[in-house]
Motif scaffolding. Structure first.
Motif, PDB file in Angstrom:
ATOM      1  N   ASN A  56     -40.086   0.132  62.074  1.00 59.49           N
ATOM      2  CA  ASN A  56     -40.878  -0.881  62.803  1.00 59.49           C
ATOM      3  C   ASN A  56     -40.816  -1.068  64.269  1.00 59.49           C
ATOM      4  O   ASN A  56     -40.024  -0.870  64.053  1.00 59.49           O
ATOM      5  CB  ASN A  56     -40.160  -2.578  62.134  1.00 59.49           C
ATOM      6  CG  ASN A  56     -42.080  -3.379  62.870  1.00 59.49           C
ATOM      7  OD1 ASN A  56     -43.345  -3.378  62.233  1.00 59.49           O
ATOM      8  ND2 ASN A  56     -40.888  -4.097  63.812  1.00 59.49           N
ATOM      9  N   LEU A  57     -42.186  -1.081  65.009  1.00 58.20           N
ATOM     10  CA  LEU A  57     -41.935  -1.376  65.980  1.00 58.20           C
ATOM     11  C   LEU A  57     -41.756  -2.827  66.702  1.00 58.20           C
ATOM     12  O   LEU A  57     -42.896  -3.499  66.447  1.00 58.20           O
ATOM     13  CB  LEU A  57     -43.304  -0.975  66.753  1.00 58.20           C
ATOM     14  CG  LEU A  57     -43.160  -0.508  68.964  1.00 58.20           C
ATOM     15  CD1 LEU A  57     -42.135  -0.192  69.251  1.00 58.20           C
ATOM     16  CD2 LEU A  57     -44.589  -0.010  68.888  1.00 58.20           C
ATOM     17  N   PHE A  58     -40.154  -3.355  66.928  1.00 58.00           N
ATOM     18  CA  PHE A  58     -40.936  -4.204  67.198  1.00 58.00           C
ATOM     19  C   PHE A  58     -41.437  -4.871  68.673  1.00 58.00           C
ATOM     20  O   PHE A  58     -40.188  -4.517  69.434  1.00 58.00           O
ATOM     21  CB  PHE A  58     -39.174  -5.050  67.177  1.00 58.00           C
ATOM     22  CG  PHE A  58     -38.548  -5.101  65.671  1.00 58.00           C
ATOM     23  CD1 PHE A  58     -38.431  -6.042  65.573  1.00 58.00           C
ATOM     24  CD2 PHE A  58     -38.128  -4.037  65.360  1.00 58.00           C
ATOM     25  CE1 PHE A  58     -37.980  -7.007  64.335  1.00 58.00           C
ATOM     26  CE2 PHE A  58     -37.455  -4.624  64.433  1.00 58.00           C
ATOM     27  CZ  PHE A  58     -37.396  -5.357  63.184  1.00 58.00           C
ATOM     28  N   ILE A 118     -36.036  -9.276  59.660  1.00 58.66           N
ATOM     29  CA  ILE A 118     -36.813  -9.970  59.999  1.00 58.66           C
ATOM     30  C   ILE A 118     -37.970  -8.924  61.319  1.00 58.66           C
ATOM     31  O   ILE A 118     -37.096  -9.754  61.692  1.00 58.66           O
ATOM     32  CB  ILE A 118     -37.026 -11.351  59.441  1.00 58.66           C
ATOM     33  CG1 ILE A 118     -36.898 -11.761  57.985  1.00 58.66           C
ATOM     34  CG2 ILE A 118     -38.346 -11.855  59.448  1.00 58.66           C
ATOM     35  CD1 ILE A 118     -36.754 -12.878  57.951  1.00 58.66           C
ATOM     36  N   ASP A 119     -39.096  -9.261  61.787  1.00 51.45           N
ATOM     37  CA  ASP A 119     -39.793  -9.110  62.682  1.00 51.45           C
ATOM     38  C   ASP A 119     -40.431 -10.644  62.626  1.00 51.45           C
ATOM     39  O   ASP A 119     -41.387 -11.260  62.134  1.00 51.45           O
ATOM     40  CB  ASP A 119     -41.086  -7.898  61.937  1.00 51.45           C
ATOM     41  CG  ASP A 119     -42.080  -7.561  63.799  1.00 51.45           C
ATOM     42  OD1 ASP A 119     -41.289  -9.075  64.759  1.00 51.45           O
ATOM     43  OD2 ASP A 119     -42.410  -6.859  64.006  1.00 51.45           O
ATOM     44  N   ARG A 178     -39.134 -11.396  67.882  1.00 47.48           N
ATOM     45  CA  ARG A 178     -37.019 -11.429  68.663  1.00 47.48           C
ATOM     46  C   ARG A 178     -37.409 -11.007  67.131  1.00 47.48           C
ATOM     47  O   ARG A 178     -38.015 -10.421  65.675  1.00 47.48           O
ATOM     48  CB  ARG A 178     -37.183 -13.470  67.871  1.00 47.48           C
ATOM     49  CG  ARG A 178     -37.136 -14.237  68.949  1.00 47.48           C
ATOM     50  CD  ARG A 178     -37.363 -15.026  68.105  1.00 47.48           C
ATOM     51  NE  ARG A 178     -37.714 -16.362  69.558  1.00 47.48           N
ATOM     52  CZ  ARG A 178     -36.168 -16.895  70.721  1.00 47.48           C
ATOM     53  NH1 ARG A 178     -35.569 -16.719  70.426  1.00 47.48           N
ATOM     54  NH2 ARG A 178     -37.041 -17.935  71.467  1.00 47.48           N
ATOM     55  N   ILE A 179     -36.101  -9.955  66.993  1.00 48.79           N
ATOM     56  CA  ILE A 179     -35.436  -9.463  65.599  1.00 48.79           C
ATOM     57  C   ILE A 179     -34.854 -10.118  65.433  1.00 48.79           C
ATOM     58  O   ILE A 179     -33.521 -11.426  65.503  1.00 48.79           O
ATOM     59  CB  ILE A 179     -34.426  -8.535  66.091  1.00 48.79           C
ATOM     60  CG1 ILE A 179     -34.870  -7.173  66.513  1.00 48.79           C
ATOM     61  CG2 ILE A 179     -33.912  -8.017  64.741  1.00 48.79           C
ATOM     62  CD1 ILE A 179     -34.463  -6.135  67.063  1.00 48.79           C
ATOM     63  N   ARG A 180     -35.051 -10.834  63.552  1.00 49.64           N
ATOM     64  CA  ARG A 180     -33.988 -11.802  62.914  1.00 49.64           C
ATOM     65  C   ARG A 180     -33.163 -11.105  61.399  1.00 49.64           C
ATOM     66  O   ARG A 180     -33.732  -9.974  61.083  1.00 49.64           O
ATOM     67  CB  ARG A 180     -34.743 -12.651  62.642  1.00 49.64           C
ATOM     68  CG  ARG A 180     -34.729 -13.512  61.398  1.00 49.64           C
ATOM     69  CD  ARG A 180     -34.902 -14.865  61.137  1.00 49.64           C
ATOM     70  NE  ARG A 180     -35.710 -16.089  62.166  1.00 49.64           N
ATOM     71  CZ  ARG A 180     -36.579 -16.752  61.554  1.00 49.64           C
ATOM     72  NH1 ARG A 180     -37.318 -16.460  60.712  1.00 49.64           N
ATOM     73  NH2 ARG A 180     -37.170 -17.762  62.688  1.00 49.64           N
ATOM     74  N   LEU A 214     -39.040  -7.646  56.635  1.00 52.95           N
ATOM     75  CA  LEU A 214     -39.078  -5.399  56.843  1.00 52.95           C
ATOM     76  C   LEU A 214     -38.235  -4.575  55.909  1.00 52.95           C
ATOM     77  O   LEU A 214     -38.609  -4.185  55.036  1.00 52.95           O
ATOM     78  CB  LEU A 214     -38.627  -4.932  58.312  1.00 52.95           C
ATOM     79  CG  LEU A 214     -39.885  -5.705  59.625  1.00 52.95           C
ATOM     80  CD1 LEU A 214     -38.631  -5.199  60.564  1.00 52.95           C
ATOM     81  CD2 LEU A 214     -40.707  -5.165  59.228  1.00 52.95           C
ATOM     82  N   ALA A 215     -37.026  -5.520  55.504  1.00 53.77           N
ATOM     83  CA  ALA A 215     -36.464  -4.647  54.224  1.00 53.77           C
ATOM     84  C   ALA A 215     -35.627  -5.609  54.457  1.00 53.77           C
ATOM     85  O   ALA A 215     -34.736  -6.683  54.568  1.00 53.77           O
ATOM     86  CB  ALA A 215     -35.836  -3.200  55.081  1.00 53.77           C
ATOM     87  N   HIS A 216     -34.445  -5.439  52.572  1.00 59.15           N
ATOM     88  CA  HIS A 216     -33.691  -6.434  52.240  1.00 59.15           C
ATOM     89  C   HIS A 216     -32.165  -5.730  52.104  1.00 59.15           C
ATOM     90  O   HIS A 216     -32.683  -4.188  51.179  1.00 59.15           O
ATOM     91  CB  HIS A 216     -34.168  -6.580  50.965  1.00 59.15           C
ATOM     92  CG  HIS A 216     -34.487  -5.935  49.976  1.00 59.15           C
ATOM     93  ND1 HIS A 216     -35.874  -5.444  49.889  1.00 59.15           N
ATOM     94  CD2 HIS A 216     -33.393  -5.570  48.936  1.00 59.15           C
ATOM     95  CE1 HIS A 216     -35.637  -4.245  48.943  1.00 59.15           C
ATOM     96  NE2 HIS A 216     -33.893  -4.986  48.157  1.00 59.15           N
TER      97      HIS A 216
END
Length: 618
Positions: free
Chosen positions: A557-559, A504-505, A564-566, A521-523
């Protein structure tokens, strides 16, 4: 021998005899090797003269050869074009365009069994095409979703005449590992697809009682139940019920899943060596299939073999958004990869099937859309402005990928430093009666119970059965492109359970989103009995610590700095996947139970996530 049984030519609406040259030859019934006949329409250039031979494009579909696909719109024209309209556009460019209903669908004879007849039926159709007086022997294939699955199945047989392919959002590398199952869990989109298309089946149209019985059932009432023969909303359509239960019941990676049509990996050495495009998108369930086919075939084929990955949901290549998130004017295929989708494919076949000096829109082996970089504000259409851009790459995985570990901590942070002390694990109750709900993701055909795309995952923060781990606000931009892997040390009170993850972003708060925005973003998911082998499931020892690896589907993805990266960890993602009852699968009839699941985050059991980070490029 494959033969034509019936022809009916039409030109500008006038019916002609079958021996006359015609712009459109509709209602042909082409016999397969077992005598079943498939409904086929042929579109020739206007004014085509009998005896003139043309390159052929073949599209096989279970979705009505005369129908309309919801994704066949353009940025310039939001009204989708029908399949016949698109066929006429290709015919005007000098092709014979052939549309065919798959076995058991719409105008075709036979019984529909999902995926498993398509290789042989495709090969028989190519053999028939090569015998036609308007075919010059060069045949290209194209199609979306199931229309890509049938191409890959066909290519496994390397039939004579196949000259180029364009596979859009499909073409199973392995249906077990993505498309029908993931991580051992069953994808419930198979149920919603079967329900919808059983209602559209020829047998249903011909049988009012069957139709009434199917219409009387509500898929929402059934999506959380375990179906069996005679106990499902498809009991009135046994051919659909049968294949669903076969897929659901065959939970291990057995020979069932290594069959022609659903396991291209097993045929890569024999796979047709022709120019091919594998196109998909980050919020599509076939992104991993496209990557697998590219990485498996590009090194061993002359091709060329191309990979395209956009930011869209399934087949929505001309849209700028996925769910509640917008990626800007750079996102659609139209005007960015090519003028439009028809032009992209026409130029591909002009260049690689006909040998013409057509524009090369896909010059690099890999073209990806890197999401991120937008303002984070709400667009006029009410979506988050996330932004993004297209980029050419030479390979997948990206050549400069740096594998970077972030460790899960007891205070629910993600840290570059591994834990140095002994701490109690983080635990929660996984209740099959109260699963964590699906909100977006890489889904297709899930309506009306689930929908694809990016959405705010903020509601997960309030659930006791979801563990959230996140970084501090980032000091600089970080690009993640590839699949994230969670390496977890876990424990359960059950002999079998699931562990799910999401990347998650997390946006900071702003005036439009006072609570911020947690964008999925992805699972990933793993049914723990398959932690060591998908072929040979084995129970967990309750209370013992087990090491597992849970990969996500790919993303890019560009954070941005300040985000935060979750990582979200839970034990269900429903109705994307069936819910694990947390019991011994070897003992029939056991009632579902609540499992006490734990993730260890201490010095001796350092759980971590592995990120494919792309360094800043000058």
């Amino acid at each position: 021998m494959v033969t034509t049984m019936t022809t009916n030519g039409t030109t500008n609406g006038t019916t002609n005899g079958p021996t006359k040259a015609a712009t459109e030859l509709t209602g042909l019934m082409v016999a397969m090797r077992d005598g079943v006949r498939l409904a086929t329409d042929v579109y020739l250039p206007e004014g085509h003269v009998a005896g003139d031979r043309l390159p052929v494009l073949l599209e096989r579909t279970p979705y009505d050869r005369q129908g309309t696909n919801h994704g066949d719109f353009t940025v310039a024209d939001p009204e989708p074009r029908s399949k016949p309209e698109i066929a006429r556009a290709f015919a005007a460019a000098g092709y014979a365009y052939v549309l065919q209903d798959c076995r058991g669908r719409y105008g075709s004879e036979g019984t529909f069994t999902k995926y498993l007849n398509e290789a042989e039926d495709g090969a028989d159709t190519l053999a028939w095409l090569r015998e036609q007086p308007w075919c010059d022997g060069r045949i290209g294939t194209l199609g979306l979703s199931y229309g890509a699955h049938v191409q890959s199945a066909l290519a496994c047989l390397d039939p004579p005449g196949l000259g180029a392919m364009f596979l859009d959002s499909g073409g199973f590398s392995s249906a077990y590992h993505g498309g029908a199952r993931q991580g051992g869990a069953f994808e419930l989109k198979q149920l919603t697809w079967a329900r919808k298309h059983a209602l559209l089946a020829p047998e249903t149209e011909a049988d009012p009682k069957r139709k009434a019985a199917l219409e009387a059932e509500d898929i929402n009432d059934w999506i959380g139940r375990r179906w069996s023969r005679g106990y499902s909303p498809l009991s009135a359509a046994p051919e659909y019920e049968d294949y669903i239960l076969e897929q659901w019941d065959n939970d291990a990676f057995s020979p069932f899943w290594r069959r022609l049509g659903i396991y291209a990996r097993g045929w890569y050495d024999r796979y047709a060596d022709v120019p091919m495009v594998h196109m998909s998108s980050w919020y599509d369930p076939y992104s991993q299939t496209a990557i697998d086919n590219f990485t498996g075939l590009a090194p061993i084929k002359r091709g060329p073999v191309k990979l395209v990955l956009g930011p869209w949901t399934h087949g929505q290549r001309s849209a700028s958004y996925a769910g509640d998130v917008d990626f800007g004017t750079a996102a659609p295929l139209d005007g960015n990869l090519a003028p439009d989708y028809v032009t992209l494919r026409r130029d591909w076949f002009d260049r690689h099937l006909r040998g013409l000096d057509a524009p090369e829109h896909l010059a690099s082996p890999v073209r990806i859309f890197v999401m991120g970089g937008g303002s984070g504000r709400r667009t006029a259409d009410g979506r988050l402005d996330h932004g993004g851009c297209w980029r050419d790459e030479s390979a997948w995985p990206l050549a400069d990928t740096v594998s970077t570990s972030l460790y899960l901590t007891a205070d629910r942070h993600l840290s570059v430093m591994p834990p140095e002390d002994r701490r109690a694990p983080l635990s929660y109750d996984a209740d099959p009666a109260n699963p964590v709900p699906t909100l977006g993701g890489a889904i297709t055909s899930g309506a009306p119970v689930m929908f694809a795309g990016a959405y705010d995952q903020g509601a997960s923060a309030g659930r006791a059965d979801v563990l959230l781990f996140e970084t501090e606000p980032l000091a600089e931009d970080i690009e993640v492109t590839g699949s994230v892997v969670a390496h977890l040390h876990v424990r359960s009170s059950a002999v079998d359970t699931d562990f799910t993850i999401k990347l998650i972003d997390v946006y900071p708060a702003n005036a439009d989103y006072p609570g911020g925005f947690a964008m999925n973003l992805a699972h990933g998911i793993l049914r723990t009995r398959f932690r060591n082998s998908f072929e040979n499931p084995e129970p967990m020892e309750p209370g013992a610590i087990h090491a597992i690896a849970v990969p996500t589907f790919p993303t890019s993805n560009l954070f941005r700095r300040g985000h935060r990266i979750r990582i979200e960890i839970a034990s269900s993602n429903f109705p994307h996947f069936d819910v694990n009852p947390n019991v011994d699968w070897r003992v029939p009839g056991m009632a579902p139970q609540v499992a006490r699941n734990s993730v260890h985050v201490d010095r001796d059991h350092p759980s971590r996530i592995e990120l494919p980070v792309i360094p800043r490029r000058g």
